[in-house]
Scaffold this motif. Structure first.
Motif, PDB file in Angstrom:
ATOM      1  N   ARG A  82     -12.692 -20.785  32.081  1.00  0.00           N
ATOM      2  CA  ARG A  82     -11.697 -20.243  31.165  1.00  0.00           C
ATOM      3  C   ARG A  82     -10.952 -19.052  31.774  1.00  0.00           C
ATOM      4  O   ARG A  82     -11.564 -18.157  32.341  1.00  0.00           O
ATOM      5  CB  ARG A  82     -12.364 -19.818  29.855  1.00  0.00           C
ATOM      6  CG  ARG A  82     -12.869 -20.987  29.030  1.00  0.00           C
ATOM      7  CD  ARG A  82     -13.637 -20.492  27.802  1.00  0.00           C
ATOM      8  NE  ARG A  82     -13.974 -21.596  26.913  1.00  0.00           N
ATOM      9  CZ  ARG A  82     -15.001 -22.405  27.096  1.00  0.00           C
ATOM     10  NH1 ARG A  82     -15.805 -22.222  28.142  1.00  0.00           N
ATOM     11  NH2 ARG A  82     -15.234 -23.391  26.262  1.00  0.00           N
ATOM     12  N   ASP A  83      -9.640 -19.048  31.595  1.00  0.00           N
ATOM     13  CA  ASP A  83      -8.835 -17.920  32.051  1.00  0.00           C
ATOM     14  C   ASP A  83      -8.501 -17.027  30.862  1.00  0.00           C
ATOM     15  O   ASP A  83      -8.952 -17.270  29.736  1.00  0.00           O
ATOM     16  CB  ASP A  83      -7.574 -18.401  32.772  1.00  0.00           C
ATOM     17  CG  ASP A  83      -6.666 -19.249  31.878  1.00  0.00           C
ATOM     18  OD1 ASP A  83      -6.825 -19.220  30.643  1.00  0.00           O
ATOM     19  OD2 ASP A  83      -5.795 -19.951  32.430  1.00  0.00           O
ATOM     20  N   ALA A  84      -7.692 -15.991  31.101  1.00  0.00           N
ATOM     21  CA  ALA A  84      -7.377 -15.035  30.037  1.00  0.00           C
ATOM     22  C   ALA A  84      -6.666 -15.704  28.871  1.00  0.00           C
ATOM     23  O   ALA A  84      -6.906 -15.368  27.707  1.00  0.00           O
ATOM     24  CB  ALA A  84      -6.517 -13.909  30.607  1.00  0.00           C
ATOM     25  N   GLY A  85      -5.789 -16.659  29.166  1.00  0.00           N
ATOM     26  CA  GLY A  85      -5.067 -17.352  28.107  1.00  0.00           C
ATOM     27  C   GLY A  85      -6.005 -18.084  27.171  1.00  0.00           C
ATOM     28  O   GLY A  85      -5.860 -18.028  25.937  1.00  0.00           O
ATOM     29  N   GLN A  86      -7.001 -18.755  27.728  1.00  0.00           N
ATOM     30  CA  GLN A  86      -7.969 -19.475  26.893  1.00  0.00           C
ATOM     31  C   GLN A  86      -8.841 -18.520  26.089  1.00  0.00           C
ATOM     32  O   GLN A  86      -9.156 -18.775  24.928  1.00  0.00           O
ATOM     33  CB  GLN A  86      -8.840 -20.370  27.771  1.00  0.00           C
ATOM     34  CG  GLN A  86      -8.097 -21.580  28.333  1.00  0.00           C
ATOM     35  CD  GLN A  86      -8.899 -22.281  29.401  1.00  0.00           C
ATOM     36  OE1 GLN A  86      -9.105 -21.731  30.485  1.00  0.00           O
ATOM     37  NE2 GLN A  86      -9.367 -23.476  29.114  1.00  0.00           N
ATOM     38  N   VAL A  87      -9.251 -17.419  26.718  1.00  0.00           N
ATOM     39  CA  VAL A  87     -10.081 -16.427  26.018  1.00  0.00           C
ATOM     40  C   VAL A  87      -9.333 -15.855  24.821  1.00  0.00           C
ATOM     41  O   VAL A  87      -9.868 -15.758  23.712  1.00  0.00           O
ATOM     42  CB  VAL A  87     -10.502 -15.299  26.981  1.00  0.00           C
ATOM     43  CG1 VAL A  87     -11.155 -14.150  26.218  1.00  0.00           C
ATOM     44  CG2 VAL A  87     -11.460 -15.834  28.043  1.00  0.00           C
ATOM     45  N   LEU A  88      -8.066 -15.499  25.031  1.00  0.00           N
ATOM     46  CA  LEU A  88      -7.280 -14.908  23.947  1.00  0.00           C
ATOM     47  C   LEU A  88      -6.898 -15.943  22.893  1.00  0.00           C
ATOM     48  O   LEU A  88      -6.807 -15.619  21.707  1.00  0.00           O
ATOM     49  CB  LEU A  88      -6.028 -14.239  24.525  1.00  0.00           C
ATOM     50  CG  LEU A  88      -6.301 -13.027  25.420  1.00  0.00           C
ATOM     51  CD1 LEU A  88      -5.005 -12.488  26.009  1.00  0.00           C
ATOM     52  CD2 LEU A  88      -7.031 -11.928  24.643  1.00  0.00           C
ATOM     53  N   ALA A  89      -6.665 -17.188  23.316  1.00  0.00           N
ATOM     54  CA  ALA A  89      -6.337 -18.241  22.351  1.00  0.00           C
ATOM     55  C   ALA A  89      -7.498 -18.480  21.401  1.00  0.00           C
ATOM     56  O   ALA A  89      -7.307 -18.782  20.218  1.00  0.00           O
ATOM     57  CB  ALA A  89      -5.979 -19.527  23.082  1.00  0.00           C
ATOM     58  N   ASN A  90      -8.725 -18.343  21.898  1.00  0.00           N
ATOM     59  CA  ASN A  90      -9.901 -18.593  21.079  1.00  0.00           C
ATOM     60  C   ASN A  90     -10.402 -17.356  20.335  1.00  0.00           C
ATOM     61  O   ASN A  90     -10.998 -17.491  19.262  1.00  0.00           O
ATOM     62  CB  ASN A  90     -11.036 -19.143  21.950  1.00  0.00           C
ATOM     63  CG  ASN A  90     -10.792 -20.577  22.382  1.00  0.00           C
ATOM     64  OD1 ASN A  90     -10.419 -21.422  21.576  1.00  0.00           O
ATOM     65  ND2 ASN A  90     -10.995 -20.861  23.657  1.00  0.00           N
ATOM     66  N   GLY A  91     -10.179 -16.186  20.898  1.00  0.00           N
ATOM     67  CA  GLY A  91     -10.724 -14.981  20.285  1.00  0.00           C
ATOM     68  C   GLY A  91      -9.714 -13.956  19.835  1.00  0.00           C
ATOM     69  O   GLY A  91     -10.071 -13.011  19.120  1.00  0.00           O
ATOM     70  N   GLY A  92      -8.441 -14.126  20.196  1.00  0.00           N
ATOM     71  CA  GLY A  92      -7.432 -13.125  19.871  1.00  0.00           C
ATOM     72  C   GLY A  92      -7.204 -12.947  18.383  1.00  0.00           C
ATOM     73  O   GLY A  92      -7.093 -11.820  17.884  1.00  0.00           O
ATOM     74  N   LEU A  93      -7.137 -14.048  17.654  1.00  0.00           N
ATOM     75  CA  LEU A  93      -6.919 -13.954  16.210  1.00  0.00           C
ATOM     76  C   LEU A  93      -8.118 -13.307  15.525  1.00  0.00           C
ATOM     77  O   LEU A  93      -7.968 -12.511  14.589  1.00  0.00           O
ATOM     78  CB  LEU A  93      -6.656 -15.348  15.629  1.00  0.00           C
ATOM     79  CG  LEU A  93      -6.252 -15.415  14.158  1.00  0.00           C
ATOM     80  CD1 LEU A  93      -5.063 -14.517  13.870  1.00  0.00           C
ATOM     81  CD2 LEU A  93      -5.939 -16.859  13.762  1.00  0.00           C
ATOM     82  N   GLY A  94      -9.309 -13.616  16.013  1.00  0.00           N
ATOM     83  CA  GLY A  94     -10.506 -12.978  15.476  1.00  0.00           C
ATOM     84  C   GLY A  94     -10.484 -11.476  15.675  1.00  0.00           C
ATOM     85  O   GLY A  94     -10.905 -10.715  14.798  1.00  0.00           O
ATOM     86  N   LEU A  95      -9.977 -11.039  16.825  1.00  0.00           N
ATOM     87  CA  LEU A  95      -9.880  -9.605  17.095  1.00  0.00           C
ATOM     88  C   LEU A  95      -8.887  -8.942  16.139  1.00  0.00           C
ATOM     89  O   LEU A  95      -9.139  -7.835  15.652  1.00  0.00           O
ATOM     90  CB  LEU A  95      -9.451  -9.368  18.541  1.00  0.00           C
ATOM     91  CG  LEU A  95      -9.248  -7.908  18.952  1.00  0.00           C
ATOM     92  CD1 LEU A  95     -10.544  -7.116  18.786  1.00  0.00           C
ATOM     93  CD2 LEU A  95      -8.766  -7.819  20.398  1.00  0.00           C
ATOM     94  N   LEU A  96      -7.784  -9.604  15.840  1.00  0.00           N
ATOM     95  CA  LEU A  96      -6.813  -9.047  14.893  1.00  0.00           C
ATOM     96  C   LEU A  96      -7.436  -8.901  13.506  1.00  0.00           C
ATOM     97  O   LEU A  96      -7.185  -7.916  12.799  1.00  0.00           O
ATOM     98  CB  LEU A  96      -5.570  -9.938  14.824  1.00  0.00           C
ATOM     99  CG  LEU A  96      -4.676  -9.951  16.060  1.00  0.00           C
ATOM    100  CD1 LEU A  96      -3.507 -10.915  15.854  1.00  0.00           C
ATOM    101  CD2 LEU A  96      -4.147  -8.552  16.369  1.00  0.00           C
ATOM    102  N   LEU A  97      -8.255  -9.861  13.109  1.00  0.00           N
ATOM    103  CA  LEU A  97      -8.936  -9.766  11.824  1.00  0.00           C
ATOM    104  C   LEU A  97      -9.938  -8.612  11.819  1.00  0.00           C
ATOM    105  O   LEU A  97     -10.085  -7.900  10.821  1.00  0.00           O
ATOM    106  CB  LEU A  97      -9.647 -11.083  11.510  1.00  0.00           C
ATOM    107  CG  LEU A  97      -8.724 -12.276  11.259  1.00  0.00           C
ATOM    108  CD1 LEU A  97      -9.528 -13.565  11.231  1.00  0.00           C
ATOM    109  CD2 LEU A  97      -7.945 -12.108   9.965  1.00  0.00           C
ATOM    110  N   CYS A  98     -10.624  -8.438  12.936  1.00  0.00           N
ATOM    111  CA  CYS A  98     -11.562  -7.324  13.073  1.00  0.00           C
ATOM    112  C   CYS A  98     -10.821  -5.993  12.979  1.00  0.00           C
ATOM    113  O   CYS A  98     -11.301  -5.039  12.350  1.00  0.00           O
ATOM    114  CB  CYS A  98     -12.302  -7.440  14.401  1.00  0.00           C
ATOM    115  SG  CYS A  98     -13.608  -6.222  14.650  1.00  0.00           S
ATOM    116  N   LEU A  99      -9.651  -5.928  13.581  1.00  0.00           N
ATOM    117  CA  LEU A  99      -8.819  -4.726  13.527  1.00  0.00           C
ATOM    118  C   LEU A  99      -8.386  -4.442  12.087  1.00  0.00           C
ATOM    119  O   LEU A  99      -8.417  -3.291  11.623  1.00  0.00           O
ATOM    120  CB  LEU A  99      -7.598  -4.906  14.428  1.00  0.00           C
ATOM    121  CG  LEU A  99      -6.636  -3.719  14.560  1.00  0.00           C
ATOM    122  CD1 LEU A  99      -7.331  -2.558  15.241  1.00  0.00           C
ATOM    123  CD2 LEU A  99      -5.396  -4.127  15.349  1.00  0.00           C
TER     124      LEU A  99
END
Length: 266
Positions: A82-99
């Protein structure tokens, strides 16, 4: 400050092990470290642990019987590393919810987070386990048989893996809450509500992903072997785009398909 250091240490250890095992590229390593550190610092061990539960199981499944799945995966835009794009695609929205939860605390943020993580986990399990199906996948649009690895193709085994992946996230979130001492009667902390949320989020997210993959995702046709693929080059030659917008990559599909889960009952 202390929670940030704990999150950084844990993220460096887990992402470092994944990089060493070739589950993450260099860019994926750094994206995972940033994502995990912020998740722990802004959320709690339960938020961080749910993310890690997804990451560890999906990484393990991507390596499981890799040779048997190699033919189907040859047309994927990206490999199991997995590259950065895949990591953020899978976890980025979760991080925004955490924020959002950090600045405006509400049980709805946690519920939405479980739905999102269940969606990405269920989709990953469906892809990795469904790729081992002995029966040919069928198009989610018309039910016709399609080649293994075709976007929008589903199998009974993959659908069962979808349900299992969603339920796993719900159960993991419950266990993490219990370990942290969160009362079971607290909203979105009970075993049954979290499992049902995980199951629903997983099924909706994974099936949405399959539909978007069949209708909207950019796809190419190899000029050498004629196979329909996700990437612009195959068999050492340029492939012709046959449908979809160039920006609608698999990463974009993964991100969009997890979005419906951000509006659970609050």
């Amino acid at each position: 400050m202390e929670s940030g250091l704990i999150g950084l240490a844990g993220s460096l250890f887990i992402a470092g092990a994944a990089y060493w095992k070739k589950s993450l590229s260099a860019s994926g390593f750094w994206a995972a470290v940033v994502l995990g550190t912020l998740m722990y610092a802004l959320g709690s061990p339960a938020w961080f642990g749910t993310l890690i539960a997804f990451f560890l199981t999906s990484s393990a499944l991507s390596k499981w019987k890799h040779r048997r799945k190699a033919a189907a995966e040859s047309g994927y835009a990206k490999s199991g590393r997995r590259d950065a794009g895949q990591v953020l695609a899978n976890g980025g929205l979760g991080l925004l919810l955490c924020l959002g939860h950090a600045f405006l605390p509400n049980p709805g943020w946690w519920a939405a987070f479980i739905g999102v993580m269940a969606a990405v986990n269920a989709d990953t399990w469906a892809t990795e386990i469904g790729g081992l199906s002995r029966s040919a996948p069928r198009s989610i649009l018309n039910g016709r048989p399609v080649e293994p690895g075709t976007s929008g193709g589903i199998t009974p085994l993959g659908t069962m893996a979808t349900a299992a992946g969603g339920l796993f996230i719900g159960a993991a979130a419950w266990a993490l809450n219990a370990a942290a001492g969160v009362p079971h009667e607290a909203r979105w902390a009970g075993f049954l509500p979290l499992c049902l949320l995980g199951l629903g989020g997983g099924l909706v997210g994974s099936l949405t992903d399959s539909w978007l993959g069949a209708v909207c995702q950019v796809m190419y046709r190899c000029s050498v072997c004629g196979k329909e693929i996700e990437k612009s080059r195959h068999c050492g030659a340029a492939a012709a785009r046959i449908r979809g917008a160039s920006w609608m990559t698999n990463d974009a599909v993964n991100l969009i398909s997890s979005a419906p889960e951000v509006l659970p009952p609050c």
